[in-house]
Design an enzyme around this catalytic site. Structure first.
Site, mmCIF file in Angstrom:
data_model
loop_
_atom_site.group_PDB
_atom_site.id
_atom_site.type_symbol
_atom_site.label_atom_id
_atom_site.label_comp_id
_atom_site.label_asym_id
_atom_site.label_seq_id
_atom_site.Cartn_x
_atom_site.Cartn_y
_atom_site.Cartn_z
ATOM 1 N N GLY A 43 0.570 -1.201 0.144
ATOM 2 C CA GLY A 43 0.022 -0.219 0.242
ATOM 3 C C GLY A 43 1.187 1.331 0.221
ATOM 4 O O GLY A 43 2.178 0.550 -0.171
ATOM 5 N N SER A 44 0.583 2.141 0.655
ATOM 6 C CA SER A 44 1.349 3.857 0.737
ATOM 7 C C SER A 44 2.373 3.462 1.122
ATOM 8 O O SER A 44 3.141 4.740 0.946
ATOM 9 C CB SER A 44 0.477 5.146 1.362
ATOM 10 O OG SER A 44 -0.913 4.401 0.485
ATOM 11 N N ILE A 45 2.850 2.943 1.815
ATOM 12 C CA ILE A 45 3.919 2.958 2.225
ATOM 13 C C ILE A 45 5.443 2.490 1.297
ATOM 14 O O ILE A 45 6.791 3.392 0.800
ATOM 15 C CB ILE A 45 4.175 2.089 3.345
ATOM 16 C CG1 ILE A 45 4.207 0.139 3.107
ATOM 17 C CG2 ILE A 45 3.819 1.964 4.282
ATOM 18 C CD1 ILE A 45 4.688 -0.634 3.777
ATOM 19 N N LYS B 25 4.928 4.303 -1.101
ATOM 20 C CA LYS B 25 5.022 5.707 -1.691
ATOM 21 C C LYS B 25 6.269 6.645 -1.500
ATOM 22 O O LYS B 25 6.796 7.885 -2.242
ATOM 23 C CB LYS B 25 4.253 6.615 -1.580
ATOM 24 C CG LYS B 25 2.708 6.466 -2.532
ATOM 25 C CD LYS B 25 1.382 7.317 -1.114
ATOM 26 C CE LYS B 25 0.442 6.619 -2.317
ATOM 27 N NZ LYS B 25 -0.511 7.110 -0.833
#
Lengths: 431, 480, 137
Positions: B211-213, B215
Site C-alpha cells: 500500500g502507501s508505504i 510511496k
C-alpha cells in the site's frame, strides 16, 4: 593350529563376551558386576565343555570352527545384552543347552560314526516330517505339546512340562535332518542319478523312478513350510536340495531346473501372499514406504550408516530403534555399534566358517560325508547370506536368524549340532 | 565330485563379497546421507540428549536454556510464545527451525565420540556448547507483542545504523516447548492445523501488498531523477483517469488531495494521495521506478540468518502499461513485500540512504563467557543519496506531525513515519506503518503490519490501526 | 575424559576382534596352503567304485593311507555284506599305489586273483571285494 590353540581362542572369545558386556555396563553407567562374570562363566562352560568333548571324541576334528562360533556367539550375546538384558539371560541358557546338544552329538557319534546317519535316513526323513507338522498341532488340547501361532506364522511348538514351558521352532532341526537325509540318499543313488538318464530336449534327467523319494521329500517339506508361511525357511531348504543334487551329480540341469522352479515358486508366492508383495516393495524402495512397510529396512540402514567406520561403541548407539533388533536385525545393531570394521569382521567370520566347512567337504573321501559336510555348510552359509543380504538390501528380507548371533533357542541349538557334525566329519576324514 | 562343491563355495563367497560391497556402501560411501536423513531418529535424539547453549537478549536476560544434566537435558523457554519464531526449536518430530537450527553447530555440545571431537578434547579445546547473545530487547519485544495483541501481523524493529534487530514479532506465536515435549505430536498437529498458521514466521515468510508505504520508493525515485523535487506540483482531480483504460485512481477518502487545483509532491506524501503519486510515476516511467525499487532490494535476496521471501516489484514489464504502473506506484497491483524488508527500507531512510544487513545474533560466547565472535554491522546496499533520504525523512516527519501518521506521535520526540492501507480484493485491508525516531538521530526504525485490518476489520487503516502499535513500541525504546 | 576412555575401549574391542579373526584366518590360510602343496607334490591315485549295489560311482583319492571296510571307523565305508570291518588298505608309497589285504574273511582280488601279500597297483587294475569292484584310475 593345535587343540591347545583352539582352547586358548575359546577362552579369548569368552573374555571378549565378558568385555563386551562390561562395555555395555560402562556405557550405561552401571556397575560392572555379576553379568560380566556370568557371561564369562557361561561362555567358558559351554564352549569349554564342547572343546573338551572334541578332545575326547573327535580329537582329529578341525580346530577352527569352535573358536569362530564362540566369537560370533560372544559378539551376538554382548549385543543382545545391550538391547535387552533379559533376552541375554535366556540366550545364555540356550547357549548352554546348544553346547550340551553339540556334546551329545559328538558323544552319540563317537562309537558308530556319522555312518549311522546314513543307515537311518528314512527314520530321519520321517522325523523331519513329523517335526514339520508339529506346529500345526492344536493350540488347545490335553497333550502337553501344542502348536503356537506367533505373528501370524505357525512355526512354533510349545512344550509344557508343567514346571516350565519351552518354545521352539522345529524348522531349524528339520533343516539338519533333511540335509542328512539328502546326503545319505544322494550318496547311495549317486551313480544311478549320474548315469541313467533320460533326455528331454537339451536337458538330461535321471530316471524318474530314482527321483521319487526326493520329490516326495521336497513337496512335503516345501508344502508344509509354505502352508506355515515361513518362506525364508522354504527357500533355504529348497536351495539346499538343489545345491546338494548339483554337488552329487555335477549336472547343471539341476541348477537350471531349480532356478526355474524357484522363479515359478517366487511368482506364485508373490501373487498369493500379500506379505510377499509388501516385502518386495520394502526391499526395492524402502524409503518411499518409510512410514509403513519400509520402516524396518530403512531403520536397519540408518543404524548401519550411523555406525559409520568405527561404530558408536558398544552400548553407545541406538540400535533399539530397529524393530526386531535381537533376532532378524542383529547384524544392523552390531554394525551400528562396531561400525564398518565390525561388520566386515563378522562377514569375514562367516566366510571363514564357510571356507572351513567346504574345505572339509572337498577333502572328504567318503561320498556321504562329503555331501553331508557340503550340505550343512551350504545351508549355514546361505542362511547367513540371506539374512544379512536382507538387511543390506542385497535381497528381499527373509525372516530367518543369523547363525550364532541372533537371539533364539532353536536356531542356536541347531547350529551347535551343525558345527558338532562338521567337526565329527573332519575327525573321521582326518582332514 | 569336488568341482561342483568348489563352485557352490565360490557362489557363497561371491555372495559374501557382494554383502561386503553393500556394507561398505552403506557404512562408508553413503553413510553421511543416510545418517543425516531427517527420518533417522538418531539425529534428533542425539541433539536432544546433548547440552545446548543458552540464548540471552541484548541485556543478558535468558531466553532459552538447557535444564538438567547428563543426557537428560530439556530445553526451557521462559518467555513461552513471545520468542517462538526467532528462537525456533529443535524437535524430534517437527525438525529444526529458527536460530536453534541456524546455530545448531555452535549451540551443540561437542562432547561426543566422533574422532575429531575426541582429538579436539585431548588437545584441550573447549567442547562445551557456545551461547548466543541476541540483538533482541526482550522488554521491547514484549511491548510490541502486547500492542499487536490478538491481531494477526508482524512488528520488526531495527537499529538503523547497524541493522541489529531489536524486536521480531510475528503473531500468532507459538511456544516451542510444546513441540519438544512428550505431547509434541498432538500439540504440533494442532498448531499445524490452526487456520491462523501460528507456525508461519510472518516477518520473513509472508508477502503482503505494501500500500502507501511504497510511496517512499516512488518519492525516492522522483527525487533521485532530478526532474522532480518535493515542491513539484501535479494536478488535483477527485479521480485520475488512467490513459489507455477505463479505470481511474482515487484517494482513500474519495476526495481531492486537499484544496486547490495543483498539489505538491510534499502535500501528496503527507496526505498520502494516490492521485499525486500515480502522476509522479507516469512522469518518471516504469524504468526509473523499477530501478529505485531494486535499489531498495526488491527482487534481491536479503542477507539474513533465515531465508527471507523475496519482495516483488512487478512480474511483468510495466513500460507499456501506464494503468498498472500507476497502481504499482502506490503499492498495489503486484507489489509484495515482507515486514522485514519494509523495516530495512525505512531503516535505510533513517540511515541516510544506506541499508544495513539485518542480524539477530550479536555475539557467540564460549563456555567461559569469553566472546568468540562479534557480528560486525555490514552495509547491504545503497538505496538513495543522502539528500534524498533526508528529504524523505522531512516528508515523513510532516506526515506524522500533520498528516496520516498522527497516531505515531510521541511526546517530546520527533517521529518520522508513513502509513499504508493495502487493499485486498473482497477482504479487509492490511494496515501498515513504517517509521523511525528520533527523526534527526534515529535509534529505532520500525515496520508494523496488521493482517486484514486486525480487530478493526474493514474500518482499519495504517494510521488508525498500525501507527499506535509503532508508537507504543518506539516509546518503550526511547523512554525505557 | 570419560568420553575419551569410552572411545579408547571401543577401539580396543574392535582391535581385539580383528586380532582374533586374523589369527584364525592366518591359521586356516596356512592349513589350506599346506594341503594344496601336498596334493601338488604327490598326485595321489584315484579309485572308483565301478560295480557296487549301493556305491557305484563313488570315487576317492589315495594320497597317503586309506583303509576301506565295513566299519564306520574305516576311512572309506564299504557297503558290501561280504566285506570285513577293516578289509583292505591302499597306501601311496613313493608315487606308487600299494594294496594290502588286512586279513579279511572273504579276501581281496586283483584282476581276478586273490592276493596274499601287498601288491603294487597300476592304472586300470580292478580290485574286487565281495560284489564290489573298484578300479584304479
Amino acid at each position: 593350529m593345535t587343540r591347545n590353540a583352539e582352547g586358548a581362542l575359546i577362552l579369548a572369545a569368552a573374555l571378549m563376551a565378558a568385555f563386551g558386556v562390561a562395555l555395555v555396563n560402562i556405557a550405561g553407567q552401571q556397575p560392572i558386576g555379576a553379568d560380566v562374570a556370568l557371561t564369562f562363566f557361561v561362555m567358558v562352560t559351554a564352549f569349554g565343555a564342547l572343546h573338551a568333548a572334541v578332545r575326547r571324541w573327535a580329537p582329529k576334528g578341525t580346530p577352527y570352527l569352535l573358536p569362530l562360533a564362540a566369537l560370533l556367539a560372544a559378539v551376538g550375546l554382548s549385543e543382545i545384552y545391550r538391547l535387552n538384558p533379559e533376552m541375554a539371560s535366556l540366550q545364555k541358557w540356550w547357549i548352554l543347552i546348544g553346547a550340551g546338544l553339540g556334546i551329545l552329538t559328538l558323544w552319540g557319534l563317537s562309537s558308530v560314526g556319522t555312518q549311522i546317519l546314513r543307515r537311518y535316513r528314512y527314520i530321519m526323513l520321517l522325523l523331519a516330517m513329523g517335526l514339520l507338522v508339529l506346529p500345526l498341532l492344536p493350540q488347545q488340547w490335553p497333550l502337553p505339546i501344542r502348536g503356537l501361532a506367533v505373528n501370524g506364522s505357525r512355526l512354533w511348538v510349545s512344550l509344557d512340562l508343567g514346571f516350565i514351558e519351552m518354545r521352539f521352532q522345529p524348522g531349524e532341526i528339520v533343516k539338519l535332518l533333511m540335509v542328512a537325509f539328502l546326503a545319505s540318499f544322494l550318496a547311495e543313488r549317486q551313480a544311478a542319478l549320474t548315469m541313467r538318464t533320460r533326455k528331454v530336449g537339451p536337458f538330461e534327467f535321471p530316471e524318474p523312478r530314482q527321483m521319487i523319494p526326493i520329490l516326495v521329500a521336497w513337496f512335503a517339506s516345501f508344502g508344509v513350510m509354505v502352508y506355515q508361511r515361513d518362506l525364508g525357511a522354504s527357500l533355504l531348504l529348497f536351495s539346499a536340495f538343489i545345491a546338494m543334487m548339483y554337488a552329487a551329480t555335477g549336472r547343471n540341469t539341476y541348477l537350471v531346473v531349480g532356478g526355474g522352479l524357484f522363479t515359478i515358486g517366487a511368482a506364485a508366492a508373490w501373487s498369493a501372499f500379500a506379505h510377499v508383495q509388501t516385502r518386495l516393495e520394502a526391499w526395492l524402495v524402502p524409503f518411499e514406504h518409510y512410514e509403513t512397510t519400509g520402516y524396518q529396512i530403512s531403520n536397519g540402514i540408518f543404524a548401519l550408516a550411523s555406525g559409520s567406520l568405527s561404530g558408536t561403541g558398544l552400548g553407545l548407539g541406538r540400535p533399539s530403534l530397529i524393530a526386531f533388533a535381537p533376532t532378524d536385525f542383529i547384524f544392523a545393531a552390531v554394525g551400528e555399534e562396531l561400525g564398518l570394521v565390525g561388520s566386515v569382521l563378522i562377514l569375514a567370520m562367516y566366510a571363514l566358517i564357510i571356507s572351513v566347512g567346504m574345505g572339509i567337504a572337498l577333502r572328504s573321501r567318503d561320498l556321504f560325508r562329503k555331501l553331508l559336510a557340503a550340505g550343512l555348510t551350504f545351508t549355514f552359509g546361505l542362511q547367513s547370506l540371506l539374512i544379512i543380504g536382507g538387511i543390506v538390501r542385497l535381497f528381499p528380507l527373509t525372516g530367518i536368524t543369523l547363525p550364532f548371533m541372533s537371539y533364539g533357542g532353536s536356531s542356536l541349538v541347531a547350529n551347535f549340532v551343525l558345527i558338532a557334525l562338521l567337526i565329527r566329519i573332519s575327525h573321521e576324514e582326518r582332514v | 565330485m569336488n568341482s561342483p562343491i568348489r563352485r557352490l563355495t565360490l557362489a557363497l563367497l561371491i555372495g559374501f563379497c557382494l554383502l561386503l560391497a553393500n556394507v561398505v556402501y552403506i557404512q562408508a560411501v553413503a553413510a553421511d546421507r543416510y545418517r543425516s536423513d531427517h527420518r533417522n531418529a538418531r539425529v534428533q535424539l542425539a541433539r536432544s540428549e546433548r547440552e545446548r547453549g543458552v540464548m540471552v537478549d541484548r541485556s543478558g536476560a535468558v531466553l532459552v536454556s538447557s535444564e538438567g544434566q547428563a543426557s537428560t537435558f530439556l530445553r526451557t523457554y521462559p518467555f513461552g510464545d513471545l520468542l517462538g519464531h526467532p528462537i525456533g526449536f529443535s524437535s524430534l518430530l517437527f525438525g529444526d527451525r529458527g536460530l536453534e537450527a541456524a546455530y545448531a553447530t555452535d549451540l551443540r555440545s561437542k562432547q561426543d565420540l566422533t574422532i575429531s571431537n575426541v582429538i579436539a578434547g585431548i588437545l584441550g579445546n573447549d567442547l562445551r556448547p557456545a551461547n548466543l547473545r541476541l540483538t533482541i530487547d526482550v522488554a521491547l519485544q514484549q511491548v510490541a507483542a502486547e500492542a499487536l495483541g490478538d491481531q494477526v501481523g508482524a512488528v520488526v524493529a531495527i537499529e538503523p545504523s547497524t541493522g541489529a534487530i531489536l524486536a521480531y514479532v510475528s503473531t500468532p506465536g507459538f511456544d516451542p516447548a510444546l513441540l519438544i515435549g512428550g505431547e509434541a505430536g498432538p500439540a504440533g498437529d494442532t498448531l499445524d492445523a490452526d487456520p491462523a498458521e501460528p507456525l508461519r514466521d510472518r516477518v520473513v515468510n509472508q508477502l503482503y501488498a505494501p500500500g502507501s508505504i511504497f510511496k517512499i520508493v516512488t518519492t525516492a525515485a522522483a527525487l533521485e531523477s532530478g526532474e522532480i523535487t518535493v515542491e513539484s506540483t501535479f494536478s488535483n482531480p477527485t479521480a485520475l483517469a488512467l490513459p489507455g483504460s477505463e479505470s481511474t485512481i482515487s484517494n482513500a477518502d474519495g476526495h481531492t488531495c486537499g484544496s486547490g487545483a495543483e498539489v505538491s509532491l510534499a502535500r501528496g506524501f503527507v496526505l498520502s494521495c494516490n492521485t499525486t503519486f500515480a502522476q509522479i510515476a507516469m512522469t518518471l516511467g516504469a524504468g526509473a521506478l523499477e530501478a529505485q525499487a531494486e535499489a531498495f532490494g526488491f527482487g534481491s535476496e536479503i542477507p539474513f540468518v533465515f531465508p527471507v521471501a523475496e519482495s516483488m516489484f512487478s512480474p511483468v514489464d510495466l513500460a507499456d502499461d501506464l494503468p498498472a504502473l500507476a497502481q504499482t506506484s502506490i503499492g498495489q497491483r503486484d507489489v509484495r513485500v515482507t515486514p522485514l524488508h519494509m523495516a530495512l527500507m525505512v531503516a535505510g531512510i533513517a540511515n541516510r540512504g544506506d541499508l544495513m544487513s539485518p542480524y539477530l545474533v550479536s555475539e557467540i560466547i564460549d563456555g567461559d563467557g569469553q566472546i568468540v565472535t562479534t557480528t560486525q554491522p555490514a552495509p547491504w546496499r545503497k538505496a538513495s543519496s543522502e539528500s534524498t533520504a533526508l528529504a524523505i525523512t522531512q516528508l515523513m516527519v510532516d506526515a506524522v506531525n500533520s498528516g496520516t501518521g498522527a497516531g505515531a506521535r510521541i511526546d517530546g520526540v520527533q517521529v518520522a513515519g508513513k502509513t499504508g492501507t493495502a487493499e485486498n480484493p473482497d477482504q479487509a485491508p492490511h494496515a501498515w506503518f513504517v517509521g523511525f525516531a528520533p527523526a534527526d538521530q534515529p535509534t529505532i526504525a520500525i515496520a508494523v503490519v496488521v493482517e486484514f485490518g486486525g480487530l478493526a476489520g474493514d474500518e482499519a487503516s495504517g494510521g488508525q490501526t498500525a501507527a499506535p502499535i509503532a508508537q507504543k513500541t518506539m516509546e518503550r525504546w526511547l523512554k525505557p | 575424559m570419560t568420553e575419551f576412555i569410552l572411545a579408547l575401549l571401543k577401539l580396543i574391542f574392535i582391535a581385539l576382534l580383528f586380532l582374533f579373526v586374523w589369527q584364525i584366518a592366518r591359521a586356516i590360510g596356512s592349513h589350506l596352503g599346506g594341503f594344496e602343496r601336498r596334493t601338488k607334490s604327490k598326485p595321489g591315485s584315484e579309485i572308483v567304485f565301478v560295480r557296487s549295489d549301493n556305491q557305484a560311482g563313488l570315487d576317492f583319492t589315495v594320497d597317503d593311507v586309506v583303509v576301506v571296510g565295513r566299519s564306520d571307523q574305516a576311512d572309506i565305508y564299504l557297503d558290501d555284506s561280504y566285506a570285513s570291518e577293516f578289509h583292505l588298505r591302499f597306501s601311496s608309497i613313493d608315487g606308487g599305489l600299494v594294496l594290502q589285504d588286512l586279513g579279511s574273511t572273504n579276501g581281496t582280488y586283483v584282476n581276478g586273483r586273490r592276493i596274499g601279500s601287498p601288491v603294487g597297483l597300476s592304472k586300470g587294475d580292478a580290485v574286487q571285494v565281495g560284489k564290489t569292484v573298484m578300479e584304479v584310475r
